[in-house]
Structure formats: structure tokens, C-alpha cells
Design a protein around this motif. Structure first.
Motif, PDB file in Angstrom:
ATOM      1  N   ASN A 103       0.861  -1.175   0.000  1.00 55.44           N
ATOM      2  CA  ASN A 103       0.000   0.000   0.000  1.00 55.44           C
ATOM      3  C   ASN A 103       0.902   1.230   0.000  1.00 55.44           C
ATOM      4  O   ASN A 103       1.646   1.469   0.955  1.00 55.44           O
ATOM      5  N   PHE A 104       0.865   1.997  -1.072  1.00 58.24           N
ATOM      6  CA  PHE A 104       1.741   3.157  -1.224  1.00 58.24           C
ATOM      7  C   PHE A 104       1.000   4.478  -1.022  1.00 58.24           C
ATOM      8  O   PHE A 104       1.488   5.530  -1.426  1.00 58.24           O
ATOM      9  N   SER A 105      -0.155   4.440  -0.368  1.00 56.31           N
ATOM     10  CA  SER A 105      -0.958   5.646  -0.221  1.00 56.31           C
ATOM     11  C   SER A 105      -0.273   6.716   0.616  1.00 56.31           C
ATOM     12  O   SER A 105      -0.551   7.905   0.467  1.00 56.31           O
ATOM     13  N   ARG A 147       4.479   7.501 -12.661  1.00 57.68           N
ATOM     14  CA  ARG A 147       3.549   6.449 -13.035  1.00 57.68           C
ATOM     15  C   ARG A 147       2.423   6.270 -12.019  1.00 57.68           C
ATOM     16  O   ARG A 147       1.305   5.899 -12.378  1.00 57.68           O
ATOM     17  N   SER A 148       2.711   6.533 -10.744  1.00 59.65           N
ATOM     18  CA  SER A 148       1.667   6.365  -9.735  1.00 59.65           C
ATOM     19  C   SER A 148       0.498   7.309  -9.992  1.00 59.65           C
ATOM     20  O   SER A 148      -0.672   6.938  -9.781  1.00 59.65           O
ATOM     21  N   GLY A 156     -10.762   3.979  -8.578  1.00 58.26           N
ATOM     22  CA  GLY A 156     -10.905   2.637  -8.025  1.00 58.26           C
ATOM     23  C   GLY A 156      -9.813   2.309  -7.026  1.00 58.26           C
ATOM     24  O   GLY A 156      -9.388   3.140  -6.231  1.00 58.26           O
ATOM     25  N   ILE A 157      -9.313   1.065  -7.094  1.00 58.83           N
ATOM     26  CA  ILE A 157      -8.300   0.601  -6.153  1.00 58.83           C
ATOM     27  C   ILE A 157      -7.011   1.400  -6.270  1.00 58.83           C
ATOM     28  O   ILE A 157      -6.285   1.593  -5.289  1.00 58.83           O
ATOM     29  N   PHE A 158      -6.706   1.898  -7.463  1.00 58.10           N
ATOM     30  CA  PHE A 158      -5.479   2.687  -7.646  1.00 58.10           C
ATOM     31  C   PHE A 158      -5.524   3.968  -6.831  1.00 58.10           C
ATOM     32  O   PHE A 158      -4.518   4.401  -6.270  1.00 58.10           O
ATOM     33  N   GLU A 159      -6.687   4.586  -6.761  1.00 63.95           N
ATOM     34  CA  GLU A 159      -6.832   5.814  -5.994  1.00 63.95           C
ATOM     35  C   GLU A 159      -6.639   5.555  -4.500  1.00 63.95           C
ATOM     36  O   GLU A 159      -6.171   6.416  -3.755  1.00 63.95           O
ATOM     37  N   THR A 160      -6.960   4.344  -4.082  1.00 64.63           N
ATOM     38  CA  THR A 160      -6.827   3.968  -2.677  1.00 64.63           C
ATOM     39  C   THR A 160      -5.392   3.637  -2.289  1.00 64.63           C
ATOM     40  O   THR A 160      -4.950   3.961  -1.188  1.00 64.63           O
TER      41      THR A 160
END
Length: 311
Positions: A103-105, A147-148, A156-160
Motif C-alpha cells: 500500500n503506497f498511499s 507512473r503512480s 478505483g483501487i489505484f486511488e486507494t
């Protein structure tokens, strides 16, 4: 070491003092300690799973006292970077190289055990040093930053799982690396004076990476000095050290001399960085770092972020 184990756009420079070479201190620019993310660069002192992802999990007894299982760290428990994350209220950092459960949030960890500042002309299996040197970690960070955000915009999940765009300028950038560059010289059978002669180039490459991160938006840096290399068990085990070279603690005196030489050079390099980078550290804080007046007792992290209020 080898695997065996602000919202203000200012540049805060945090350092473990060379004048008190192995006593950690915590200093900050005069902005609140509300960093929403941490991006870390380094070696096994702060690797939370990078080398394990690339070359296989660090085996037991690593991780046994806190995580109760191998957790990518070359330690039986948590690392300094874990305690920094806890203090700032952000999750433990996922390793950039780890594709499972990451998780890179709130940041990413580019450190790998065995990493050096200067690229080593050996393989990991030959020397034990990681091919992921500091310049490679800088490239990985730059790629991650670009890229992130491309993927995050898909929602979706990428935003999380990926950091918000403004987190990169508001994040804390921690760097803990250098001791492997010193032991690498001894592995090549260099003398202490020859190892010391390499230090200016090592520190020059270190500064280049700080400038690269700054150029793409990094503003607040926590920079560790190196520890007493001559007291590391693997130094005492792998290198020929005579009885006369050991101090009263049983540590290798020449190796620790090199560590102190590196730390003094690092302090000078940090001084030059402040001149080179226009949005540099708070002057008052910087002067405390350079003259060592905060080294004993250490300043708590939250207090350090309001340094101008504490003489």
C-alpha cells in the motif's frame, strides 16, 4: 549494512550529528509534523522488504520479536523508519519492489539491504552488496512519482493504494545509507587512508541524489549519518583486525575513525546543500544541526518541528 540480518515548501535537514557521532537526534524545519507521506532511501538499516522481494525473504529469526514472522526487515523487530512512521501517524512503509500486499498511499520505501551510495562493480552473490544503489533508488522514485499518478487518475483501487499528487511536495524524505560504501573499501583490501580518500566522491554522489529528489519536488529531508562500522559484528568477523586496533569496547578503531571522517564530511556536504538549494532549511534550525547543540539531549520529533520555540 550487509543483509544479515510540511506543508511549507522548505528543506529541512535532519542529521545524526558527527560531533556526537552515534547519538541520534531529531530536528525539523519550523513547520508542523503533519507529513502525509514518507519516502525512504537506504540500506538494511531501513529496508522494510525491498531485498526480500528481489532475492527471497529474510529468514528467521528476523521479525520474531514484533511481527512474529519474517517481515522483510533484517532485524528481529522494527527499524528506526518504523518508529518514525508511527510517530508521524502514517502506516509502515511498503517496499517499492514488493508486489504483494503493498500500500503506497502514504509513501514508499526504496531501500534495500546491502545498498551503497556508489554503484559497486560486483554482483550481490559475490559481495553481498545490493545492486540497488542510491542512484538506482532515485530513478525508481522518479518513475514511481510519474507512473503512480497516471494510474491513480484511473480511480478505483489505484486511488486507494497510491499517494495523492500533493503528497510528494509535503512528504518527509528520509535517507539512511553510507556504511556499506566504507566496508566495501575494506573488502577490496584498501587501507584506512585509501578508504577515506574515497569519501569525497561518495558524498558527492550522495549530494547529487538529494538534488535530484529536490528537483522533482522533494522539500523536507531527514538525513542520517553512519554508525560505528568498527563495532558491527560482521566487520569484526570478516576483516583482519589486530588486538592493538581494538578499543576498550572491543571495536575496530580504524573502522570507527573512517565512520567519523565520513560523518564530518557529510555535515559539510549538508552545509553546501543548504547553499545550493534555494528553498533551504530554516536558518536557526540549520545552525543547531551544524554546531551540534541539539545532540544531547535529543529533541523529541514533535517538539523539533517547532524548533524556533525551543532554545
Amino acid at each position: 549494512m550487509e543483509p544479515r540480518h510540511s506543508r511549507h515548501l522548505t528543506l529541512g535537514l535532519f542529521i545524526w550529528m558527527a560531533s556526537q557521532p552515534f547519538i541520534p537526534i531529531m530536528l525539523a524545519a519550523a513547520s508542523p509534523c503533519d507529513f502525509p507521506a514518507i519516502f525512504n532511501f537506504g540500506d538494511s538499516n531501513s529496508d522494510t522488504g525491498g531485498l526480500s522481494a528481489a532475492f527471497g525473504q529474510a529468514p528467521s529469526p528476523n521479525g520474531e520479536t514484533y511481527f512474529h514472522h519474517p517481515a522483510g526487515r533484517y532485524s528481529d523487530g522494527r527499524l528506526v523508519i518504523d518508529f518514525i512512521a508511527e510517530s508521524l501517524g502514517v502506516p509502515y512503509l511498503s517496499a517499492y519492489l514488493d508486489s504483494v500486499g503493498s500500500n503506497f498511499s502514504h509513501g514508499a520505501n526504496f531501500a534495500t539491504a546491502g545498498s551503497t551510495i556508489r554503484p559497486q562493480n560486483t554482483t550481490q552473490s559475490q559481495s553481498g552488496y545490493s545492486p540497488i544503489s542510491l542512484n538506482v533508488q532515485s530513478v525508481q522514485y522518479s518513475d514511481f512519482k510519474k507512473r503512480s499518478q497516471i494510474f491513480r487518475r484511473q480511480g478505483g483501487i489505484f486511488e486507494t493504494l497510491l499517494p495523492k499528487p500533493d503528497y510528494f511536495s509535503k512528504a518527509l524524505y528520509t535517507i539512511d545509507i553510507g556504511q556499506n560504501d566504507l566496508t566495501a573499501g575494506y573488502k577490496l583490501n584498501l587501507t584506512t587512508e585509501q578508504v577515506k580518500a574515497n569519501v569525497p566522491d561518495i558524498l558527492g554522489q550522495f549530494s547529487d541524489v538529494v538534488k535530484q529528489i529536490y528537483a522533482v519536488g522533494g522539500r523536507t529531508f531527514w538525513i542520517h549519518n553512519t554508525g560505528p562500522v568498527g563495532c558491527l559484528p560482521y566487520s569484526l568477523d570478516k576483516f583482519l583486525i589486530t588486538a592493538s586496533q581494538k578499543d576498550k569496547h572491543g571495536c575496530a578503531g580504524p573502522f570507527n575513525e573512517v565512520s567519523q571522517f565520513f560523518n564530518h564530511g557529510l555535515k559539510e556536504e549538508v552545509s553546501q546543500l543548504r547553499k545550493d538549494l534555494p528553498q533551504a532549511a530554516n536558518k536557526w534550525i540549520f545552525e543547531q544541526v551544524v554546531n551540534g547543540s541539539f545532540s544531547d539531549p535529543p529533541v523529541p520529533l514533535k517538539m523539533a518541528c517547532h524548533g524556533s520555540k525551543h532554545p
